[in-house]
Design an enzyme around this catalytic site. Structure first.
Site, PDB file in Angstrom:
ATOM      1  N   GLY A 118       7.179  10.425   9.397  1.00  0.00           N
ATOM      2  CA  GLY A 118       5.955   9.786  10.690  1.00  0.00           C
ATOM      3  C   GLY A 118       5.618  10.442  11.130  1.00  0.00           C
ATOM      4  O   GLY A 118       4.840  10.230  12.328  1.00  0.00           O
ATOM      5  N   GLU A 159      12.158  12.331   5.498  1.00  0.00           N
ATOM      6  CA  GLU A 159      11.262  11.759   5.054  1.00  0.00           C
ATOM      7  C   GLU A 159       9.570  11.825   5.141  1.00  0.00           C
ATOM      8  O   GLU A 159       9.088  10.507   4.602  1.00  0.00           O
ATOM      9  CB  GLU A 159      11.601  10.005   4.622  1.00  0.00           C
ATOM     10  CG  GLU A 159      13.243   9.961   4.456  1.00  0.00           C
ATOM     11  CD  GLU A 159      13.474   8.514   4.386  1.00  0.00           C
ATOM     12  OE1 GLU A 159      12.271   7.819   5.031  1.00  0.00           O
ATOM     13  OE2 GLU A 159      15.050   7.951   4.734  1.00  0.00           O
ATOM     14  N   PRO A 160       9.411  12.775   5.095  1.00  0.00           N
ATOM     15  CA  PRO A 160       8.292  12.918   5.122  1.00  0.00           C
ATOM     16  C   PRO A 160       6.507  12.113   4.130  1.00  0.00           C
ATOM     17  O   PRO A 160       6.879  12.820   3.177  1.00  0.00           O
ATOM     18  CB  PRO A 160       7.595  14.218   5.351  1.00  0.00           C
ATOM     19  CG  PRO A 160       8.687  14.900   4.821  1.00  0.00           C
ATOM     20  CD  PRO A 160       9.584  14.314   5.156  1.00  0.00           C
ATOM     21  N   GLY A 161       5.768  12.252   4.483  1.00  0.00           N
ATOM     22  CA  GLY A 161       4.646  11.635   3.494  1.00  0.00           C
ATOM     23  C   GLY A 161       3.515  12.232   4.056  1.00  0.00           C
ATOM     24  O   GLY A 161       3.400  13.162   3.677  1.00  0.00           O
ATOM     25  N   TYR A 178      -7.020   0.277   8.663  1.00  0.00           N
ATOM     26  CA  TYR A 178      -5.994   0.683  10.240  1.00  0.00           C
ATOM     27  C   TYR A 178      -6.857   1.395  11.040  1.00  0.00           C
ATOM     28  O   TYR A 178      -6.880   2.545  11.991  1.00  0.00           O
ATOM     29  CB  TYR A 178      -5.179   2.039  10.089  1.00  0.00           C
ATOM     30  CG  TYR A 178      -3.653   2.069   8.757  1.00  0.00           C
ATOM     31  CD1 TYR A 178      -3.402   0.876   9.036  1.00  0.00           C
ATOM     32  CD2 TYR A 178      -4.281   2.869   7.780  1.00  0.00           C
ATOM     33  CE1 TYR A 178      -2.326   0.290   7.459  1.00  0.00           C
ATOM     34  CE2 TYR A 178      -3.105   2.733   7.154  1.00  0.00           C
ATOM     35  CZ  TYR A 178      -2.180   1.847   7.688  1.00  0.00           C
ATOM     36  OH  TYR A 178      -1.314   1.786   6.003  1.00  0.00           O
ATOM     37  N   CYS A 209     -18.620  -5.342  -1.852  1.00  0.00           N
ATOM     38  CA  CYS A 209     -18.799  -6.085  -1.077  1.00  0.00           C
ATOM     39  C   CYS A 209     -18.404  -7.128   0.162  1.00  0.00           C
ATOM     40  O   CYS A 209     -17.653  -7.858   0.287  1.00  0.00           O
ATOM     41  CB  CYS A 209     -19.409  -7.318  -1.662  1.00  0.00           C
ATOM     42  SG  CYS A 209     -20.459  -6.783  -2.788  1.00  0.00           S
ATOM     43  N   GLU A 210     -18.111  -5.885   1.413  1.00  0.00           N
ATOM     44  CA  GLU A 210     -17.213  -6.330   2.460  1.00  0.00           C
ATOM     45  C   GLU A 210     -18.445  -5.482   4.102  1.00  0.00           C
ATOM     46  O   GLU A 210     -18.013  -4.399   4.166  1.00  0.00           O
ATOM     47  CB  GLU A 210     -15.913  -5.877   2.892  1.00  0.00           C
ATOM     48  CG  GLU A 210     -15.336  -6.528   1.458  1.00  0.00           C
ATOM     49  CD  GLU A 210     -14.373  -7.966   1.447  1.00  0.00           C
ATOM     50  OE1 GLU A 210     -14.613  -8.275   2.785  1.00  0.00           O
ATOM     51  OE2 GLU A 210     -13.670  -8.558   0.910  1.00  0.00           O
TER      52      GLU A 210
HETATM   53  C1  LIG Z   1       6.132   5.380   5.044  1.00  0.00           C
HETATM   54  C2  LIG Z   1       7.614   5.703   4.577  1.00  0.00           C
HETATM   55  C3  LIG Z   1       7.417   7.210   5.102  1.00  0.00           C
HETATM   56  C4  LIG Z   1       6.664   8.385   4.891  1.00  0.00           C
HETATM   57  O1  LIG Z   1       5.659   8.144   6.595  1.00  0.00           O
HETATM   58  P1  LIG Z   1       4.696   9.355   6.915  1.00  0.00           P
HETATM   59  O2  LIG Z   1       4.355   8.411   8.177  1.00  0.00           O
HETATM   60  O3  LIG Z   1       3.426   9.308   5.299  1.00  0.00           O
HETATM   61  O4  LIG Z   1       5.467  10.354   6.986  1.00  0.00           O
HETATM   62  C5  LIG Z   1       8.901   8.313   5.413  1.00  0.00           C
HETATM   63  N1  LIG Z   1      10.709   6.798   4.698  1.00  0.00           N
HETATM   64  C6  LIG Z   1       9.703   5.456   5.118  1.00  0.00           C
HETATM   65  C7  LIG Z   1      11.104   4.343   4.634  1.00  0.00           C
HETATM   66  C8  LIG Z   1       8.994   5.045   4.526  1.00  0.00           C
HETATM   67  O5  LIG Z   1       8.655   3.596   4.592  1.00  0.00           O
END
Ligand SMILES: *Cc1c(COP(=O)(O)O)cnc(C)c1O
Length: 408
Positions: A238, A270-272, A313, A339-340
């Site tokens: 996050g 758990e970074p994305g 968002y 088309c939105e």
């Molecule tokens: C989406 C998600 C993440 C990653 O969130 P980011 O904002 O991209 O870092 C981590 N853990 C879980 C369980 C998620 O669903």
């Protein structure tokens, strides 16, 4: 301001050593393009302060291209998956099952059985019904399944309502009270060895990770006191990126903050977004300029099916012309062909005209992975730049791809 990997030379934008103008002319637009250098830098920023026993699990839903997953795996990252499909993808690139954790609020029995058969590190339980189902699967398979408990810590991530996941009335996780009840019960098909949470996305206040860690630590001590073999605490992902390039939200500082508090217990992250977001850009061609009423529009060939974040968002992605071909820079709405009315990337002062190319920044995360075929549009190609080398890491779809699963 723009991502680190993008530079302007003689009024033309370069990604690493590659002229975006050259490739925009050479390859059909729109396309996604990623900088390997930026991905590696983001990975390093997570690995700098962690200890051998900690684990960074890349959140696959941010971007699940196999070439990108491979880069992550080669650097020793683990994976956080949220579906059977994501698990399939990370196993496909040879990820170590002992570095895979599985989160998600509605996992099906076939998905759970698949994860159990692959002996992954932890299946994070998010509801009482899931706990019962997993226990049953453990009994059916004569196994003790490795699980964690994902709680809902009731912390306000203060981001967009659609991406907050840690408040008491969100659908995610178990309440602390329910988690404590589980700690008292006995289930012989599962072993609870982790306590986790993920409080949301685009978190700009890293103090929240400290608050969260304390909550998780207290709960893990409760579980340990009840005899559960807790062997990691998972603070989720996050951490934000700055879509305006003004501030930096530092993975080094965030991981250090948590690890300084951790004592002996291994920590999972758990970074994305913060691993891949800034590394990706979307290149699009201006189809034409149009004035309707008081609005000026740049109509481009990328749409909300390619990048839905602005529509979903209200996300604001910076956009620039790849070559500044005209002096004027009047304000235009940059809009796609879908088309939105929501198919708009926002209002920008851009000097561009028909056939010029634009680059939309910070789309590495939740860009391609949320793309669709809406309006029967073809999903775009993806390219990876490494210095001066260009690799096509996913082909653009064809018309045949659009219909290959239809039965008629
Ligand atoms: C989406 C998600 C993440 C990653 O969130 P980011 O904002 O991209 O870092 C981590 N853990 C879980 C369980 C998620 O669903």
């Amino acid at each position: 301001m723009r991502p680190n990997s993008i530079k302007s030379l003689d009024n033309i934008l370069y990604l690493e050593d590659v002229s975006l103008l050259d490739i925009a002319k050479k390859y059909p637009t729109p396309f996604y393009i990623y900088s390997k250098e930026m991905i590696l830098a983001a990975i390093d920023s997570y690995l700098t302060n962690i200890r051998k026993k900690d684990l960074v699990c890349y959140s696959v839903k941010a971007n699940s291209n196999l070439a990108i997953l491979k880069i992550m795996a080669e650097k020793g990252m683990g994976f956080d998956v949220v579906s059977g499909g994501e698990l399939f993808k990370v196993l496909k690139i040879g990820a170590d099952p002992q570095k895979i954790i599985y989160s998600g609020v509605g996992k099906t029995k076939p998905e759970l059985e698949y994860a159990v058969d692959k002996d992954i590190k932890s299946i994070n339980i998010e509801s009482l019904f899931e706990l019962e189902l997993l226990n049953q699967i453990g009994n059916e398979k004569n196994k003790v399944i490795n699980t964690g408990i994902r709680i809902n810590p009731d912390i306000d991530a203060k981001s967009h309502p659609y991406i907050e996941t840690g408040k008491a009335d969100c659908k995610f996780g178990l309440s602390v009270d329910d988690a404590k009840r589980i700690a008292d019960a006995s289930h012989d098909g599962i072993s609870i060895s982790g306590i986790s949470a993920h409080i949301g996305s685009q978190i700009t206040d890293d103090e929240l990770f400290g608050t969260l860690f304390n909550d998780l630590k207290a709960l893990s001590e409760f579980f340990i006191s009840k005899g559960h073999p807790i062997n990691h605490i998972d603070v989720g992902g996050g951490l934000a990126i700055d879509y305006d390039f003004q501030e930096s939200f530092s993975p080094e500082l965030m991981t250090k903050k948590v690890i300084d508090m951790a004592g002996d217990i291994p920590i999972f992250f758990e970074p994305g977004r913060s691993l891949i977001g800034q590394a990706g850009s979307l290149v699009t061609e201006v189809l034409g300029v149009k004035i309707n009423g008081t609005n000026r529009f740049l109509i481009v060939d990328a749409g909300m099916n390619d990048l839905i974040r602005p529509a979903l968002y209200q996300a604001n992605h910076k956009i620039e012309a790849i070559s500044a071909s005209s002096e004027s820079s009047e304000k235009h709405y940059v809009v796609g062909p879908v088309c939105e009315t929501a198919d708009s990337f926002g209002e920008f002062s851009i000097a561009a005209q028909e056939h010029d190319h634009l680059v939309i920044y910070s789309v590495g995360a939740y860009g391609y992975s949320m793309a669709s075929n809406y309006n029967s549009r073809l999903r775009a190609a993806e390219y990876l730049i490494d210095g001066s080398k260009i690799s096509e890491i996913r082909k653009a779809e064809s018309y045949e791809d659009l219909i290959k699963l239809d039965q008629y």
